[in-house]
Write an enzyme that holds these catalytic residues in place. Structure first.
Site, mmCIF file in Angstrom:
data_model
loop_
_atom_site.group_PDB
_atom_site.id
_atom_site.type_symbol
_atom_site.label_atom_id
_atom_site.label_comp_id
_atom_site.label_asym_id
_atom_site.label_seq_id
_atom_site.Cartn_x
_atom_site.Cartn_y
_atom_site.Cartn_z
ATOM 1 N N HIS A 157 0.842 -1.201 0.000
ATOM 2 C CA HIS A 157 0.000 0.000 0.000
ATOM 3 C C HIS A 157 0.874 1.246 0.000
ATOM 4 C CE1 HIS A 157 0.912 0.559 4.216
ATOM 5 N NE2 HIS A 157 0.516 -0.672 4.479
ATOM 6 N N LYS A 189 -16.543 8.542 -2.189
ATOM 7 C CA LYS A 189 -17.548 8.097 -1.228
ATOM 8 C C LYS A 189 -18.845 7.722 -1.933
ATOM 9 C CE LYS A 189 -16.467 10.023 3.244
ATOM 10 N NZ LYS A 189 -16.428 11.316 3.887
ATOM 11 N N CYS A 213 -0.894 -10.638 22.180
ATOM 12 C CA CYS A 213 -1.767 -10.146 21.107
ATOM 13 C C CYS A 213 -1.302 -10.770 19.807
ATOM 14 C CB CYS A 213 -1.726 -8.623 21.001
ATOM 15 S SG CYS A 213 -2.639 -8.029 19.560
ATOM 16 N N HIS A 216 -5.210 -3.112 18.168
ATOM 17 C CA HIS A 216 -6.076 -4.071 17.478
ATOM 18 C C HIS A 216 -7.477 -4.148 18.062
ATOM 19 C CE1 HIS A 216 -2.015 -5.322 16.228
ATOM 20 N NE2 HIS A 216 -2.632 -5.523 15.086
ATOM 21 N N CYS A 230 -0.267 -8.083 17.179
ATOM 22 C CA CYS A 230 1.067 -7.508 17.400
ATOM 23 C C CYS A 230 2.142 -8.578 17.365
ATOM 24 C CB CYS A 230 1.150 -6.807 18.750
ATOM 25 S SG CYS A 230 0.018 -5.437 18.948
ATOM 26 N N HIS A 245 4.104 1.520 2.225
ATOM 27 C CA HIS A 245 5.275 0.807 1.697
ATOM 28 C C HIS A 245 5.908 1.600 0.553
ATOM 29 C CE1 HIS A 245 2.503 -2.703 2.823
ATOM 30 N NE2 HIS A 245 3.461 -2.731 3.720
ATOM 31 N N LYS A 299 -15.362 13.319 -2.027
ATOM 32 C CA LYS A 299 -16.811 13.127 -2.179
ATOM 33 C C LYS A 299 -17.071 12.099 -3.265
ATOM 34 C CE LYS A 299 -18.314 17.814 -1.335
ATOM 35 N NZ LYS A 299 -18.540 19.031 -2.104
ATOM 36 N N CYS A 347 -5.823 -4.727 23.449
ATOM 37 C CA CYS A 347 -4.704 -4.153 22.710
ATOM 38 C C CYS A 347 -5.164 -2.842 22.077
ATOM 39 C CB CYS A 347 -4.236 -5.122 21.617
ATOM 40 S SG CYS A 347 -3.144 -4.327 20.431
HETATM 41 ZN ZN LIG Z 1 -2.210 -5.862 19.082
#
Ligand SMILES: [Zn+2]
Length: 628
Positions: free
Chosen positions: A18, A298, A126, A146, A129, A21, A295, A143
């Site tokens: 994405h 959306k 978690c 998350h 994580c 990166h 807009k 967490c």
């Molecule tokens: Zn987490």
């Protein structure tokens, strides 16, 4: 020769690439290209992080083996970089045999030194994580990243004595102020280190997780993914005895986003210290891209995918936007309209016009031949001096990772050159054979400025730089380096230039369902042409509807004399609202007949938010006086 080593994080293969990166990797690429221009020998490492719980889970969900899954996603990253024109030297994968060997070597070293011990630990784990969270890190027993409740796990594991290095790390950061930069992230790490540092659990029992590098000293365990991943920066330069390790490791520049500050700012230096390896040079931390939904997106129900916008608007524009819009270290907003705004203003208008005007004149007035500069005047010298200074300043900005400031500087040069054209008016010089020498001097300055600009923008927009260089008749780009910008006059007279296509065509924004806003700049007119218009202050004496028309009003206006004017504003104004208003009338427009009434002028109006609005004055103006 000086050396420098750039790394991006190795990207975790649990999700597709994405904008985050792409940004980190483009920044590394811009740096890598710049330092090459500056004469450095560089090494640029990127890759993928492929072990761990999340990858194993994602593979299960996709119905694949972890290796097949990792191969597939790793390949998405590998294929993406060429499309972003990334010039990395090595693409590393943590599933490579070479990397496994280095991880095991370092684990053994730290174990032998007594900094890894076996112990029992109960903690809040978690899965998102992939680590144990401390009590303090939990928010309402969940967490914070998350939003899930961690699982309480009690198990025997191996631990790295990170706590032992806490004071040493604090001292190191304090005595090396730019070890972590920008400063806000250095402060963040120091703040974190105010609390006691806990030891780091570096193993996972095979009974729970198989997808990892086995510990060299206990076959029932695999290595915790962070301990494995960070070591890629060493494997990437052939630790322990490769030539590259000696050359590049001491000048290592890590680039990361702020979400992985803690592993890079705390785990990694303490791991290196424990393994007896010198530390990296700098940790460079950037903020997040906040992708704003227009807009338009959306209403269509899809979110903006920045990487798709790159395909839509072109790679160089996309690279420019990312580096120009974000102040390194701070968060920034990504939106399609901001991208279009930059393309139209900075790229099409400022840069594109400068290149196109200069090349057009060189072809028109010099048959494309680069002239001899000859005698220079003060303004000519000023432009040259500013270009030399810009090149120097740009280098400084790179040293402090101020990419957006570097671009602002380069654009100051572009704007100065555009003003120089307006001031010198080569089209006037060209009409007078006696001014040939002046014309040559001016056009030489402009062509040489383009050479400077092409070199300076080349790390950001490599393709555009090559296009400009090609138009300037430069066949071999290898000499176009920063050293060639230490002196003015590198462009050899006698060479041939040739104008190319527009570098960045303007983009018309056409939001769906909204009226297209067309703001094309009309051709320039002279003062003389403007003065042909007889614009006058008018006072509306009377107004009435014109029968059989729902659009037109008939006005009687005093402009020193009385005029009848027909205006298409009946849907927006009642006749009585206009009487007494002071308006602007174009008084010498050829009369026309509308619905049988002769209109002797036109009143000025604009398109407002709720319809047409008539232009008036904000103070009393005398009827009949001239508007200028
Ligand atoms: Zn987490």
């Amino acid at each position: 020769m000086k050396d420098i080593y750039f790394t991006t994080p190795i990207y975790y293969v649990n999700a597709e690439p994405h904008i985050g990166h792409a940004y980190t990797t483009i920044v590394a690429d811009v740096l890598n290209r710049f330092y090459k221009l500056a004469g450095y020998q560089t090494f640029f490492l990127t890759g993928t992080d492929e072990h761990g719980d999340k990858v194993a889970q994602a593979a299960r969900a996709a119905g694949e083996t972890p290796q097949a899954y990792a191969d597939r996603i790793s390949n998405l990253f590998r294929m993406l970089w060429p499309t972003l024109n990334i010039t990395h030297d090595r693409f590393i994968r943590t599933t490579e045999e070479a990397h496994k060997r280095v991880v095991q070597l370092i684990l053994q070293k730290v174990y032998d030194a007594g900094d890894i011990y076996f112990g029992e630990y109960g903690g809040h784990y978690c899965r998102g994580c992939e680590r144990f969270l401390t009590e303090k890190e939990l928010t309402d027993a969940k967490c914070p990243d998350h939003g899930t409740e961690p699982q309480f796990i009690m198990e025997k594991n191996y631990f790295f004595r990170m706590s032992k290095y806490q004071d040493w790390l604090i001292d190191h950061i304090k005595s090396h102020p730019d070890f972590i930069r920008p400063e806000r992230y250095r402060n963040e790490v120091l703040a974190f280190l105010q609390d006691p540092l806990e030891d780091l659990c570096i193993s996972r029992p095979k009974s729970r997780l198989l997808w990892g590098i086995p510990l060299p000293f206990d076959g029932d365990y695999v290595t915790y993914v962070w301990f494995d991943a960070l070591i890629n920066y060493l494997t990437g330069v052939d630790y322990p005895d490769g030539q590259r390790f000696g050359k590049f490791w001491p000048v290592c520049q890590h680039l990361i986003a702020k979400d992985i500050l803690k592993p890079h700012g705390i785990y990694w230096p303490t791991m290196l210290k424990a393994a007896g390896i010198p530390l990296y040079h700098h940790l460079n931390v950037h903020g997040y891209w906040i992708v704003s939904e227009s807009k338009m997106s959306k209403s269509r129900g899809n979110i903006v995918k920045p990487l798709e916008l790159m395909d839509k608007y072109g790679l160089d524009a996309f690279r420019y936007f990312l580096l120009r819009e974000m102040a390194f270290g701070l968060d920034s907003t990504f939106s399609e309209s901001a991208l279009i705004g930059r393309i139209n203003a900075d790229l099409a208008n400022d840069l594109g016009n400068l290149v196109s005007r200069t090349l057009t004149m060189a072809e028109l007035y010099l048959q494309g031949e680069i002239p001899r500069a000859g005698a220079l005047e003060e303004k000519d010298r000023e432009l040259g001096a500013f270009a030399l200074q810009t090149a120097e300043e740009t280098e400084r900005r790179f040293g402090e990772l101020s990419f957006h400031r570097a671009l602002i500087l380069i654009w100051e040069l572009i704007n100065l050159a555009n003003k120089y054209i307006d001031g010198m008016a080569p089209w006037t010089l060209a009409k007078d054979p006696g001014q040939a020498e002046r014309l040559h001097a001016v056009l030489y300055q402009l062509l040489e400025v383009l050479r400077f600009i092409a070199v300076l923008i080349s790390p950001f927009m490599p393709r555009t730089a090559e296009k400009i260089q090609t138009q300037l008749g430069i066949a071999d780009f290898s000499g176009q380096i920063l050293a060639s910008l230490k002196e003015w006059g590198g462009l050899a007279p006698g060479g041939k230039v040739r104008k190319g296509e527009a570098l960045f065509p303007r983009i018309e924004e056409k939001p769906k369902g909204e009226k297209k806003e067309k703001m094309e700049t009309p051709p320039l007119i002279t003062m003389e042409e403007f003065q042909k218009m007889d614009l006058r202050v008018g006072k509306v004496l009377a107004a009435e509807n014109i029968k059989k028309s729902d659009k037109l009003l008939k006005l009687r206006v005093d402009i020193g004399e009385e005029r009848t004017v027909v205006a298409g504003i009946a849907r927006h104004y009642k006749p009585e609202d206009l009487v007494g208003k002071t308006i602007i009338l174009l008084a010498n427009l050829q009369p026309t007949k509308l619905m049988g009434v002769e209109s002797q002028g036109m009143l000025l109006a604009a398109e407002g938010a709720d319809g047409v609005i008539v232009a008036t004055f904000d103070k009393e103006a005398k009827a009949g006086s001239k508007v200028r």
